[in-house]
Design an enzyme around this catalytic site. Sequence first.
Site, PDB file in Angstrom:
ATOM      1  N   ASN A 144      -6.716   1.586  10.442  1.00 58.51           N
ATOM      2  CA  ASN A 144      -5.374   1.818  10.974  1.00 58.51           C
ATOM      3  C   ASN A 144      -5.480   1.826  12.493  1.00 58.51           C
ATOM      4  O   ASN A 144      -6.168   2.678  13.069  1.00 58.51           O
ATOM      5  CB  ASN A 144      -4.830   3.183  10.518  1.00 58.51           C
TER       6      ASN A 144
ATOM      7  N   GLU B   5      -7.135   8.336   6.784  1.00 59.33           N
ATOM      8  CA  GLU B   5      -7.361   8.980   8.083  1.00 59.33           C
ATOM      9  C   GLU B   5      -7.890  10.408   7.990  1.00 59.33           C
ATOM     10  O   GLU B   5      -7.207  11.361   8.405  1.00 59.33           O
ATOM     11  CB  GLU B   5      -6.075   8.956   8.922  1.00 59.33           C
TER      12      GLU B   5
ATOM     13  N   ARG C 155       0.856  -1.187   0.000  1.00 55.93           N
ATOM     14  CA  ARG C 155       0.000   0.000   0.000  1.00 55.93           C
ATOM     15  C   ARG C 155       0.892   1.238   0.000  1.00 55.93           C
ATOM     16  O   ARG C 155       1.702   1.407   0.914  1.00 55.93           O
ATOM     17  CB  ARG C 155      -0.903  -0.007   1.238  1.00 55.93           C
TER      18      ARG C 155
ATOM     19  N   HIS D  41      -2.895  10.853   1.144  1.00 52.82           N
ATOM     20  CA  HIS D  41      -2.262  10.630   2.436  1.00 52.82           C
ATOM     21  C   HIS D  41      -1.599  11.947   2.847  1.00 52.82           C
ATOM     22  O   HIS D  41      -0.395  12.026   3.044  1.00 52.82           O
ATOM     23  CB  HIS D  41      -1.277   9.462   2.372  1.00 52.82           C
TER      24      HIS D  41
ATOM     25  N   GLU E 189      -3.007  -0.387   8.448  1.00 48.43           N
ATOM     26  CA  GLU E 189      -1.794   0.028   9.153  1.00 48.43           C
ATOM     27  C   GLU E 189      -1.845  -0.532  10.563  1.00 48.43           C
ATOM     28  O   GLU E 189      -2.886  -0.462  11.224  1.00 48.43           O
ATOM     29  CB  GLU E 189      -1.686   1.560   9.292  1.00 48.43           C
TER      30      GLU E 189
ATOM     31  N   TYR F 152      -3.383   1.634  16.210  1.00 50.21           N
ATOM     32  CA  TYR F 152      -2.135   1.696  16.982  1.00 50.21           C
ATOM     33  C   TYR F 152      -2.359   1.504  18.477  1.00 50.21           C
ATOM     34  O   TYR F 152      -1.575   0.862  19.152  1.00 50.21           O
ATOM     35  CB  TYR F 152      -1.408   3.023  16.714  1.00 50.21           C
TER      36      TYR F 152
HETATM   37  C1  FCB Z   1      -0.778   7.013  10.935  1.00 45.75           C
HETATM   38  C2  FCB Z   1      -0.427   7.545   9.572  1.00 45.75           C
HETATM   39  C3  FCB Z   1       0.898   7.036   9.050  1.00 45.75           C
HETATM   40  C4  FCB Z   1       1.940   6.925  10.131  1.00 45.75           C
HETATM   41  C5  FCB Z   1       1.409   6.201  11.345  1.00 45.75           C
HETATM   42  C6  FCB Z   1       2.404   6.013  12.440  1.00 45.75           C
HETATM   43  O1  FCB Z   1      -1.627   7.921  11.565  1.00 45.75           O
HETATM   44  O2  FCB Z   1      -1.421   7.207   8.646  1.00 45.75           O
HETATM   45  O3  FCB Z   1       1.298   7.882   7.996  1.00 45.75           O
HETATM   46  O4  FCB Z   1       2.456   8.159  10.440  1.00 45.75           O
HETATM   47  O5  FCB Z   1       0.277   6.859  11.835  1.00 45.75           O
END
Ligand code: FCB
Length: 453
Positions: free
Chosen positions: A295, A163, A74, A118, A361, A297
């Site tokens: 995405n 995002e 991607r 992006h 992500e 985290y």
């Molecule tokens: C996300 C973004 C990506 C990267 C990660 C850590 O928010 O999409 O570009 O910076 O975080």
Amino acid sequence: MTFPEDFVWGAATASYQIEGAVKEDGRGQSIWDTFSHAPGNVANGDTGDVACDHYHRYRDDIALMRELRLAAYRFSIAWPRIQPDGSGPVNPRGLAFYDRLVDELLAAGITPYVTLYHWDLPQTLEEHGGWTSRDTAHRFADYAEAVHARLGDRVTDWATLNEPWVAAYLGYGNGVHAPGRRDPADALRSAHHLLLGHGLAARRLRPGTVMLVVNSSPVLTPAQVNDPAAVPGEADAAAVERVHALLTRQFLDPALYGTYPPEVLAAAERNGGTDHIRDGDLDTIKAPIDLIGVNYYNPCVVESGPGLPADAAWPGSEGVRFATADAPTTAMGWPIVPDGLSRLLVRLSRDYPRVGLMVTENGAAFDDVVENGRVHDRDRVAYLDGHLREVGRAIEAGADLRGYLVWSLLDNFEWAEGYRRRFGIVHVDYATQRRTPKDSALWYRDVIVRNGL
Ligand code: FCB
């Protein structure tokens, strides 16, 4: 643990974070060029001028992806390479780069997943209002159509936006990202225009598979982080649902159902009004899509905070306290809560059952050290292993999960954090541009080959 046979394994990157070559082949300026060059915006004064020099090294990078057995890659397209000022005729040399990139990927047996936005908006469009201007949504759809016209014979998998929450609320709300504006009304308008751009563009990306990529997190009270069965009190539960509406439902409800959650409309009423939401917009935004890109985290941890003003990134969050999770953290200071991913995926598959899901992500920054040409990033392997187990659990629980893309292939320009935060499974020595697969890359290769953990 084994994954479904057709499960897609890959990695993700973004144009401004890796390409460099910002003045080459007719590329125009983006808001991230402007923002990163203004003192004080990015750690260490870093910019994306050179980044990983991927623009020149893409062939070697693809060879590396192949060695790592990635099935999907991607990447995003830099709009100012295609239309230097964001509108008008396309720049053939800019398109030619992505043309070569796609051909090289296909020759290596790797499926391209193309993200159209992006975050590198052409600076000229920002000077006309950026995403606060309705016209930007129409310009975006034209740009998307131009890219599809050129690559659509070989690319099937498209993402409109990456995002939109971050683009709107960090770009126009708290100003931590480009273009660095700080106004809650601008942020809310931008969010709507990003959605409008998504809906207009999605209709022009056929034939093809279309997804919208969101940064989503389960919203939890501090107690729920470690105890999924914890039942929050009424005030905390209300804070949780409001923040969930602002973070996730704000984007997915309009895109999939053509409605805004009342919490979002209330936030707009208090900040500049709702006049920018015109009749018919929600029908446009509700364009058919195939997948939600997720995405993930870390979880978003909140509780009730009577009397607190709204956070600058969260208009509508009056009376909410943003809290921290009781969990170990990455170099970003982000709490590591792997089961947040399964909790999120299960909820999304329940709330939006008509589309598939893909983890577009997931990954972590740690303070890696190169020792004798190797990077023993045990903490990253543990992070990825823990999160992949949760992906497996979500599939077992019935989520229609199509694939997993690690963030990121390479260490790269981590926005306001610059180069000091390393998310890659491949280490980049920025002085020499030497790439060194970290232990996590070799581990990931074995996961892919085995299709399991
Ligand atoms: C996300 C973004 C990506 C990267 C990660 C850590 O928010 O999409 O570009 O910076 O975080």
